[in-house]
Design an enzyme around this catalytic site. Structure first.
Site: not given
Ligand code: UDP
Length: 332
Positions: A76, A119, A143, A268
């Site tokens: 979540a 992440s 984030y 990149d």
């Protein structure tokens, strides 16, 4: 028995399908802000599935769900760059406070393993490519910062309370059910909606930038392997083993291009070094980029109702992005 927070979301719902298929009982916690019950329609009515509609940061409300649970998969979270720049406190509450709340519930219930969803954005614009887990943390927007702080909390609960934790750092996950809401987000959803509408693909820069696009079933394999492993306090990259240019994605999808400006804060290249997860979990990516894109095209109808972005609407949606992420030395 497993708890999957964010189980009605893109990756979470694929994980729920897999756990049920393996015969497990699953409790989903999802506030349905981004997740959709539709994503669980394949297993609706399954008596082994329980869904609690709740905000993970509401500890009193969720704590009871963890009683008798072995594995916690914490997916979540709020995603996407632009809204995190606009509403940092909302992201902090969902991704940082929410993680602390779930960790506490897992600790109180003495679960056997906690898998955190981290992440690749934590690496920012990495110097080391392929990027190993030892690369420095350099989040470029709220984030990324919130996901990094969530990981630090998880590792702290592991260190202080001996909660067995594995953190999976996911690289550019794609697959059917990836979100199609009103927020400008991941490239696959943007391009598939453009293809359905017969509009050009909005390619950022010259499209030579590359991403480690990782197919969702491989990510689900990594979650399941992490929960079953004896890994403890480990951060593991989850990537495809390759990196693919946006131009090559456009070639596979087929269609005209509208080039839009390169934006600040974007690497990149994202490319995971996956030596560690191969060794620790005996995990390997199985789905090639070409196969994955074929699966996406086969499921393209899913994007029928998705917003169709174009150069102008993207310019408006990313205005604050350019404002906040342009290095001070380059800003006018
Ligand atoms: N991208 C693009 N056009 C779009 C949206 C994204 O060319 O309309 C590119 C973007 O510049 C990046 C890649 O697609 O190089 C992946 O973007 P996404 O937002 O999906 O992931 P992230 O940048 O967070 O890795």
């Amino acid at each position: 028995m497993s708890v999957v927070t964010g189980g009605a979301g893109f990756i979470g719902s694929h994980l729920v399908d897999r756990l049920l298929a393996h015969g497990h009982r699953v409790r989903v916690i999802d506030d349905l802000s981004n997740g959709r019950l539709d994503n669980l329609s394949g297993c609706a009515g399954d008596p082994r599935l329980e869904v609690t509609e709740a905000d993970v940061a509401d500890h009193a409300r969720i704590a009871g769900v963890f009683k008798g649970v072995d594995h916690v998969y914490h997916l979540a979270a709020l995603a996407d760059i632009v809204p995190s720049i606009d509403e940092p406190l909302k992201y902090h509450r969902a991704n940082v406070d929410g993680t602390a709340s779930v960790l506490e519930a897992a600790r109180q219930a003495a679960v056997a393993r906690f898998v955190y969803t981290a992440s690749s954005s934590c690496y920012g614009i990495p110097d080391e490519v392929p990027t190993s887990e030892a690369a420095p943390m350099a989040p470029m927007y709220p984030y990324a910062l919130s996901k990094m702080l969530g990981e630090q909390l998880a590792l702290h609960w592991c260190q202080t309370y001996r909660l067995p934790v594995v953190s999976l750092r996911l690289f550019n996950v794609y697959g059917p059910r990836s979100r199609t809401s009103g927020t400008y987000g991941a490239v696959f959803g943007v391009f598939l909606a453009q293809k359905l509408a017969g509009q050009p693909f909005t390619v950022v820069g010259d499209g030579s930038q590359t991403r480690d696009f990782t197919y969702v079933s491989d990510v689900v394999n990594a979650f399941v392997a992490a929960a079953r492993s004896d890994a403890n306090g480990d951060c593991l990259n989850v990537g495809s083993g390759g990196t693919y240019s946006i131009r090559s994605l456009v070639d596979l999808l087929g269609g005209p291009i509208d080039f839009i400006p390169k934006r600040p804060g974007e690497p990149d290249c994202t490319f995971a070094n996956i030596d560690k997860i191969r060794a620790r979990l005996d995990w390997q990516p199985q789905v090639s980029f070409v196969e994955g894109v074929e699966h996406m095209l086969a499921a393209i109808d899913h994007w029928n109702d998705a917003p169709v972005w174009n150069a102008d609407s993207i310019a408006v949606a990313t205005e604050r992005w350019f404002e906040c992420l342009t290095p001070r030395s380059e800003a006018r």
